[in-house]
Design an enzyme around this catalytic site. Structure first.
Site, short mmCIF file in Angstrom:
data_model
loop_
_atom_site.label_atom_id
_atom_site.label_comp_id
_atom_site.label_asym_id
_atom_site.label_seq_id
_atom_site.Cartn_x
_atom_site.Cartn_y
_atom_site.Cartn_z
N ASN A 13 0.82 -1.22 0.00
CA ASN A 13 0.00 0.00 0.00
C ASN A 13 0.85 1.26 0.00
O ASN A 13 1.96 1.26 0.54
CB ASN A 13 -0.84 0.10 1.30
CG ASN A 13 -1.87 -1.00 1.42
OD1 ASN A 13 -2.36 -1.51 0.42
ND2 ASN A 13 -2.20 -1.35 2.65
N ASP A 15 0.82 4.55 2.00
CA ASP A 15 0.18 5.11 3.20
C ASP A 15 0.05 6.62 3.05
O ASP A 15 1.04 7.32 2.74
CB ASP A 15 1.01 4.78 4.45
CG ASP A 15 0.99 3.28 4.77
OD1 ASP A 15 0.17 2.55 4.17
OD2 ASP A 15 1.79 2.87 5.63
N LEU A 224 1.55 -8.60 22.50
CA LEU A 224 0.85 -7.97 23.63
C LEU A 224 1.32 -6.54 23.88
O LEU A 224 1.24 -6.06 25.01
CB LEU A 224 1.02 -8.83 24.89
CG LEU A 224 0.45 -10.26 24.79
CD1 LEU A 224 0.83 -11.06 26.02
CD2 LEU A 224 -1.06 -10.23 24.63
N GLY A 228 4.91 -7.36 25.79
CA GLY A 228 5.77 -8.29 25.05
C GLY A 228 4.94 -9.26 24.23
O GLY A 228 4.15 -8.84 23.39
N ASP A 249 5.56 6.41 16.82
CA ASP A 249 4.49 5.98 15.90
C ASP A 249 4.42 4.45 15.94
O ASP A 249 5.42 3.79 15.66
CB ASP A 249 4.85 6.49 14.48
CG ASP A 249 3.83 6.09 13.43
OD1 ASP A 249 2.77 5.57 13.79
OD2 ASP A 249 4.12 6.32 12.24
N ALA A 252 2.95 -0.21 11.86
CA ALA A 252 3.82 -1.28 11.34
C ALA A 252 4.70 -1.94 12.41
O ALA A 252 5.55 -2.77 12.08
CB ALA A 252 4.70 -0.79 10.19
N ALA A 253 4.47 -1.62 13.69
CA ALA A 253 5.24 -2.31 14.74
C ALA A 253 4.93 -3.80 14.71
O ALA A 253 5.82 -4.64 14.85
CB ALA A 253 4.91 -1.72 16.10
N GLY A 254 3.65 -4.13 14.50
CA GLY A 254 3.26 -5.54 14.42
C GLY A 254 3.91 -6.23 13.22
O GLY A 254 4.25 -7.42 13.27
N ASP A 255 4.08 -5.49 12.13
CA ASP A 255 4.72 -6.07 10.94
C ASP A 255 6.19 -6.36 11.22
O ASP A 255 6.73 -7.39 10.81
CB ASP A 255 4.60 -5.10 9.75
CG ASP A 255 3.15 -4.82 9.40
OD1 ASP A 255 2.31 -5.70 9.63
OD2 ASP A 255 2.86 -3.71 8.92
N GLY A 290 6.40 6.39 10.48
CA GLY A 290 6.12 5.76 9.19
C GLY A 290 6.21 4.25 9.23
O GLY A 290 6.53 3.67 10.27
O1 RIB Z 1 0.49 -2.50 9.62
C1 RIB Z 1 0.61 -1.20 9.12
C2 RIB Z 1 0.09 -1.14 7.72
O2 RIB Z 1 -1.29 -1.38 7.73
C3 RIB Z 1 0.25 0.20 7.05
O3 RIB Z 1 1.48 0.37 6.42
C4 RIB Z 1 -0.95 0.25 6.12
O4 RIB Z 1 -0.61 0.20 4.77
C5 RIB Z 1 -1.84 -0.91 6.53
O5 RIB Z 1 -1.75 -1.94 5.63
#
Ligand code: RIB
Length: 309
Positions: A13, A15, A224, A228, A249, A252-255, A290
């Site tokens: 995507n 953003d 969590l 953690g 921010d 995307a921390a989960g990513d 970001g």
């Molecule tokens: O996990 C964060 C992402 O969720 C963002 O970058 C956005 O594009 C959405 O997909």
């Protein structure tokens, strides 16, 4: 040493990010502080994060034939992600995410699938050879469900481990085949959406994790946040603590977490070690604004883990 091989099947995507002192309420208009377009998408973020953590990464996905599509491909390439299986979709826009970020670092995100919604099961089946040569395949839920199922099926056929990041939280029950992955890595709200159990502490996290294992996941790695993560396998839970940090921010921390988990597993680490890598990557991603630009390098994550010890 051979670099771990990771295939990410998922969303890409652009953003559209606005910064403001606090998130608006329904019906309210606020003055924002800043606006930027930043490459993101859960799949692409995970691909970039895994590459930054030292893996050789191939992305399977679609962008549109608009200006964003070219920019999104360039960003993946810049971070070293293989894009030979990312297709440009004729007469279709790229996926976008409208993101509001408030001063506390919390966000609210609306995703419009665009070309991600055109990633078909056949697209994935045509990439069987690259999936077969991976150590780990990572999927999320920003592309059609049949596409995600085909990715899992193909990986399983070649004995390649699968990680499902069930994000964004599904609004209807997931097909059983989707939940029968090697690793499922929901956050608290996704775990609640999947199981109906409100996750607010370690005990409730463990209850939800047990439900996910009973439905077919071999291991649950629940994110969590500041607490953690909780690992749950074979009827046993283990808490992996995280170190708190200054939050800029959380996008995307989960990513970053899922990518750290994938890289750790692909390197042959134990689940606890791989989860620690995921926690550290996720924490570090919160310190930079970001999505893709916030994904930390391996050097930074290793340094963070050394100091933490
Ligand atoms: O996990 C964060 C992402 O969720 C963002 O970058 C956005 O594009 C959405 O997909």
């Amino acid at each position: 040493m051979r670099a771990p091989q990771i295939v990410v099947v998922g969303s890409i995507n652009m953003d559209l990010v606005a910064r403001m002192s606090r998130l608006p309420r329904p019906g309210e208009t606020l003055h924002g502080d800043d606006f930027q377009t930043i490459p993101g998408g859960k799949g692409a973020n995970q691909a970039v994060a895994a590459a930054r953590l030292g893996a050789q990464v191939t992305m399977i996905g679609r962008v549109g034939d608009d200006a964003f599509g070219g920019e999104l491909l360039r960003s993946l390439e810049l971070y070293g992600v293989g894009t030979q299986y990312v297709q440009k979709t004729a007469n279709y826009p790229s996926g976008v995410a409208v993101i509001n970020v408030e001063a506390s670092g919390a966000n609210a995100i609306v995703v419009i699938a665009g070309a991600n919604g055109r990633l078909t099961a056949d697209d994935v089946a045509n990439c069987a050879s690259v999936i077969a040569s991976a150590d780990v395949v990572v999927v999320q839920l920003e592309t059609p469900v049949e596409t995600v199922i085909t990715a899992i099926r193909t990986a399983r056929k070649f004995n390649v481990r699968t990680i499902l990041d069930p994000a964004p939280a599904p609004s209807s029950p997931l097909p059983a085949e989707l939940q029968s992955v090697d690793y499922i890595s929901p956050n608290q709200s996704e775990a609640e959406a999947l199981t109906g159990i409100v996750v607010y502490d370690l005990a409730s996290a463990e209850r939800a994790a047990k439900v996910l294992c009973d439905r077919g996941a071999r291991h649950v790695v629940m994110k969590l946040g500041e607490l953690g993560a909780l690992i749950y396998s074979d009827g046993k839970g283990e808490h992996i603590a995280a170190v708190s940090t200054e939050i800029v921010d959380t996008t995307a921390a989960g990513d970053a977490f899922t990518a750290g988990l994938a890289v750790g597993l692909a390197e042959g680490r134990t689940l606890a070690e791989a989860t620690k890598l995921g926690c550290a990557a996720g924490t570090m991603a919160c310190t930079v604004f970001g999505a893709q630009p916030a994904m930390p390098t391996r050097e930074k994550v290793d340094q963070f883990l050394r100091v933490e010890r």
